[in-house]
Motif scaffolding. Structure first.
Motif, PDB file in Angstrom:
ATOM      1  N   VAL A   1      27.367  -7.854  21.326  1.00 29.68           N
ATOM      2  CA  VAL A   1      27.420  -6.778  20.341  1.00 29.68           C
ATOM      3  C   VAL A   1      26.366  -7.071  19.283  1.00 29.68           C
ATOM      4  O   VAL A   1      26.361  -8.154  18.685  1.00 29.68           O
ATOM      5  CB  VAL A   1      28.813  -6.665  19.686  1.00 29.68           C
ATOM      6  N   VAL A   2      25.474  -6.129  19.066  1.00 28.43           N
ATOM      7  CA  VAL A   2      24.455  -6.243  18.025  1.00 28.43           C
ATOM      8  C   VAL A   2      24.882  -5.363  16.861  1.00 28.43           C
ATOM      9  O   VAL A   2      25.057  -4.149  17.025  1.00 28.43           O
ATOM     10  CB  VAL A   2      23.067  -5.809  18.537  1.00 28.43           C
ATOM     11  N   VAL A   3      25.067  -5.959  15.701  1.00 28.40           N
ATOM     12  CA  VAL A   3      25.452  -5.210  14.505  1.00 28.40           C
ATOM     13  C   VAL A   3      24.189  -4.918  13.707  1.00 28.40           C
ATOM     14  O   VAL A   3      23.555  -5.830  13.178  1.00 28.40           O
ATOM     15  CB  VAL A   3      26.466  -5.993  13.652  1.00 28.40           C
ATOM     16  N   GLY A   4      23.816  -3.653  13.643  1.00 29.36           N
ATOM     17  CA  GLY A   4      22.598  -3.244  12.950  1.00 29.36           C
ATOM     18  C   GLY A   4      21.632  -2.579  13.907  1.00 29.36           C
ATOM     19  O   GLY A   4      21.176  -3.203  14.870  1.00 29.36           O
ATOM     20  N   GLY A   5      21.323  -1.313  13.644  1.00 30.93           N
ATOM     21  CA  GLY A   5      20.459  -0.558  14.540  1.00 30.93           C
ATOM     22  C   GLY A   5      19.095  -0.262  13.960  1.00 30.93           C
ATOM     23  O   GLY A   5      18.496   0.773  14.275  1.00 30.93           O
ATOM     24  N   ALA A   6      18.586  -1.167  13.122  1.00 34.51           N
ATOM     25  CA  ALA A   6      17.215  -1.021  12.630  1.00 34.51           C
ATOM     26  C   ALA A   6      16.265  -1.704  13.621  1.00 34.51           C
ATOM     27  O   ALA A   6      16.632  -1.971  14.766  1.00 34.51           O
ATOM     28  CB  ALA A   6      17.089  -1.598  11.227  1.00 34.51           C
TER      29      ALA A   6
ATOM     30  N   PHE B   1      17.991   3.903  25.458  1.00 30.71           N
ATOM     31  CA  PHE B   1      19.064   2.909  25.469  1.00 30.71           C
ATOM     32  C   PHE B   1      20.206   3.360  26.380  1.00 30.71           C
ATOM     33  O   PHE B   1      20.756   2.565  27.149  1.00 30.71           O
ATOM     34  CB  PHE B   1      19.589   2.688  24.051  1.00 30.71           C
ATOM     35  N   GLN B   2      20.561   4.616  26.286  1.00 28.16           N
ATOM     36  CA  GLN B   2      21.653   5.133  27.118  1.00 28.16           C
ATOM     37  C   GLN B   2      21.319   4.995  28.600  1.00 28.16           C
ATOM     38  O   GLN B   2      22.167   4.590  29.405  1.00 28.16           O
ATOM     39  CB  GLN B   2      21.925   6.598  26.766  1.00 28.16           C
ATOM     40  N   ARG B   3      20.077   5.301  28.959  1.00 32.08           N
ATOM     41  CA  ARG B   3      19.671   5.173  30.362  1.00 32.08           C
ATOM     42  C   ARG B   3      19.671   3.720  30.823  1.00 32.08           C
ATOM     43  O   ARG B   3      19.886   3.438  32.004  1.00 32.08           O
ATOM     44  CB  ARG B   3      18.279   5.782  30.563  1.00 32.08           C
ATOM     45  N   HIS B   4      19.429   2.800  29.892  1.00 33.17           N
ATOM     46  CA  HIS B   4      19.401   1.383  30.235  1.00 33.17           C
ATOM     47  C   HIS B   4      20.778   0.730  30.132  1.00 33.17           C
ATOM     48  O   HIS B   4      20.893  -0.490  30.265  1.00 33.17           O
ATOM     49  CB  HIS B   4      18.414   0.644  29.328  1.00 33.17           C
ATOM     50  N   GLY B   5      21.795   1.533  29.877  1.00 37.25           N
ATOM     51  CA  GLY B   5      23.149   1.000  29.831  1.00 37.25           C
ATOM     52  C   GLY B   5      23.560   0.411  28.506  1.00 37.25           C
ATOM     53  O   GLY B   5      24.597  -0.260  28.412  1.00 37.25           O
ATOM     54  N   ILE B   6      22.774   0.635  27.458  1.00 39.59           N
ATOM     55  CA  ILE B   6      23.110   0.140  26.120  1.00 39.59           C
ATOM     56  C   ILE B   6      23.960   1.193  25.411  1.00 39.59           C
ATOM     57  O   ILE B   6      23.560   2.354  25.306  1.00 39.59           O
ATOM     58  CB  ILE B   6      21.841  -0.146  25.299  1.00 39.59           C
ATOM     59  N   THR B   7      25.119   0.785  24.928  1.00 34.77           N
ATOM     60  CA  THR B   7      26.002   1.692  24.198  1.00 34.77           C
ATOM     61  C   THR B   7      25.676   1.638  22.710  1.00 34.77           C
ATOM     62  O   THR B   7      25.632   0.554  22.126  1.00 34.77           O
ATOM     63  CB  THR B   7      27.474   1.309  24.411  1.00 34.77           C
ATOM     64  N   VAL B   8      25.437   2.789  22.110  1.00 33.58           N
ATOM     65  CA  VAL B   8      25.138   2.874  20.680  1.00 33.58           C
ATOM     66  C   VAL B   8      26.287   3.585  19.981  1.00 33.58           C
ATOM     67  O   VAL B   8      26.635   4.715  20.335  1.00 33.58           O
ATOM     68  CB  VAL B   8      23.816   3.624  20.423  1.00 33.58           C
TER      69      VAL B   8
ATOM     70  N   VAL C   1      25.139  -4.610  26.561  1.00 29.97           N
ATOM     71  CA  VAL C   1      24.863  -4.600  25.129  1.00 29.97           C
ATOM     72  C   VAL C   1      25.478  -3.372  24.467  1.00 29.97           C
ATOM     73  O   VAL C   1      25.384  -2.256  24.984  1.00 29.97           O
ATOM     74  CB  VAL C   1      23.342  -4.614  24.854  1.00 29.97           C
ATOM     75  N   ARG C   2      26.089  -3.606  23.307  1.00 21.85           N
ATOM     76  CA  ARG C   2      26.572  -2.517  22.457  1.00 21.85           C
ATOM     77  C   ARG C   2      25.993  -2.706  21.062  1.00 21.85           C
ATOM     78  O   ARG C   2      25.941  -3.826  20.553  1.00 21.85           O
ATOM     79  CB  ARG C   2      28.102  -2.507  22.412  1.00 21.85           C
ATOM     80  N   VAL C   3      25.556  -1.604  20.462  1.00 22.84           N
ATOM     81  CA  VAL C   3      24.939  -1.626  19.135  1.00 22.84           C
ATOM     82  C   VAL C   3      25.833  -0.867  18.162  1.00 22.84           C
ATOM     83  O   VAL C   3      26.225   0.275  18.436  1.00 22.84           O
ATOM     84  CB  VAL C   3      23.531  -0.988  19.154  1.00 22.84           C
ATOM     85  N   LEU C   4      26.144  -1.493  17.031  1.00 21.33           N
ATOM     86  CA  LEU C   4      26.926  -0.853  15.976  1.00 21.33           C
ATOM     87  C   LEU C   4      26.020  -0.567  14.784  1.00 21.33           C
ATOM     88  O   LEU C   4      25.262  -1.437  14.357  1.00 21.33           O
ATOM     89  CB  LEU C   4      28.081  -1.754  15.530  1.00 21.33           C
ATOM     90  N   GLU C   5      26.112   0.641  14.242  1.00 24.09           N
ATOM     91  CA  GLU C   5      25.253   1.042  13.127  1.00 24.09           C
ATOM     92  C   GLU C   5      26.055   1.913  12.157  1.00 24.09           C
ATOM     93  O   GLU C   5      26.790   2.810  12.582  1.00 24.09           O
ATOM     94  CB  GLU C   5      24.038   1.813  13.652  1.00 24.09           C
TER      95      GLU C   5
END
Length: 331
Positions: A33-38, A80-87, A55-59
């Protein structure tokens, strides 16, 4: 180093990694989980996903990359969505992290409710603060505010004989800007040059997949302050993009209708930052957009998209007239 990653105080924050800690990882976590979407958070997310992690990104903001043009922000989010990353955007903040049975449980607020994610690692990318703690600035009568040394336009501190440059000033948190400031500060301190640090035209971006680059005003800012024209050219028109299999992306150019000067450029796609350097150079040289459109750039290259966009923008501005319909062959 003039700065370090900011850490947020909350229960369980001792389990959090920063981008500096990533270098010492002995193995790739399967879930992150990555906290911060900058910029930093998005680059970390892209890298981890490329290595195969979930990977999941929280912003907290409504979108990732909030300082970028909305087209860039939405384009990276779609990639990101196509690469399986959840935002997950619009969160109310991280509440706590608990360690349970070898995993981490991250609790965060969303629409007034507490939600949780189970993961192997949590990486914080929530800002960058200056390394002022160990400097004993008060002894030298150097003023600081909110974790940064205060300087004027000449990079001079409150102590007239002391100058500061780079991340520790909090002015422009980019490597290229720190290098320029270092040279200016040295000249002003030793030679008394009195050269101001302006940061007027600074190309920047992120090495996500695909990468992005920006310089100048966003479309929203440009429309609020100028009478401007905007064109967007997709990568799909480039032969080089088709040959190399990198058709995802676009080049957006923004120009003043009055002066024909470029106000901003935003590029998403393969070699975006390399392409952007040309636009930044043209802006620094005060070139009109029609001059950029007349450049015979090498073929087949990704950079050729800049000239294509400039020619389309010239038509939009009425500089290159469109032929009357009756004069177009076949009509």
């Amino acid at each position: 180093m003039g700065g370090h990653a900011r850490r947020l105080p909350f229960p369980g924050s001792e389990y959090v990694l920063t981008h500096s800690d990533v270098w010492s990882l002995q193995r790739l976590p399967r879930q992150i989980v990555v906290v911060g979407g900058a910029a930093t958070g998005c680059q970390l997310a892209s890298c981890f996903a490329a290595f195969g992690a979930h990977v999941r990104v929280l912003e907290v903001a409504p979108r990732i990359l909030t300082v970028e043009d909305e087209a860039v922000s939405h384009g990276v989010a779609r990639a990101f969505q196509r690469h399986g990353i959840t935002v997950i955007t619009n969160i109310g903040g991280v509440q706590r992290i608990e360690q349970q049975e070898g995993a981490l449980r991250l609790f965060y607020l969303f629409e007034g409710e507490v939600r949780q994610l189970t993961t192997e690692a949590v990486v914080m990318a929530v800002g960058w603060t200056g390394n002022v703690e160990a400097l004993n600035l008060a002894a030298a009568n150097v003023q600081s505010e909110r974790g940064y040394i205060v300087v004027d336009d000449f990079l001079q501190t409150s102590a007239p004989h002391i100058f500061a440059a780079g991340d520790i000033t909090g002015r422009m948190m980019l490597v290229q800007s720190a290098m320029m400031e270092g040279a200016l500060a040295a000249g002003n301190a030793i030679l008394g040059s009195k050269r101001a640090s302006g940061h007027g035209i600074v190309p920047h971006g992120g090495f996500t997949d695909p990468e992005y680059g920006s310089v100048g005003l966003t479309e929203e800012r440009a429309r609020a302050t100028h009478d401007c024209a905007v064109v967007v050219v997709p990568y799909a028109v480039l032969d080089r993009a088709l040959v190399d299999g990198h058709r995802e992306g676009f080049c957006k150019l923004i120009a003043s209708k009055e002066t024909h000067r470029i106000l901003g450029a935003h590029i998403l796609g393969e070699q975006a930052l390399e392409i952007l350097q040309l636009v930044a150079t043209c802006m620094a040289a005060d070139m009109a957009v029609e001059q950029l459109g007349e450049m015979e750039l090498a073929y087949p290259t990704f950079t050729a998209i800049v000239a294509i966009a400039a020619r389309r923008l010239s038509r939009e501005l009425g500089i290159i007239p469109l032929a009357p319909q009756g004069l177009i062959p076949g009509r």
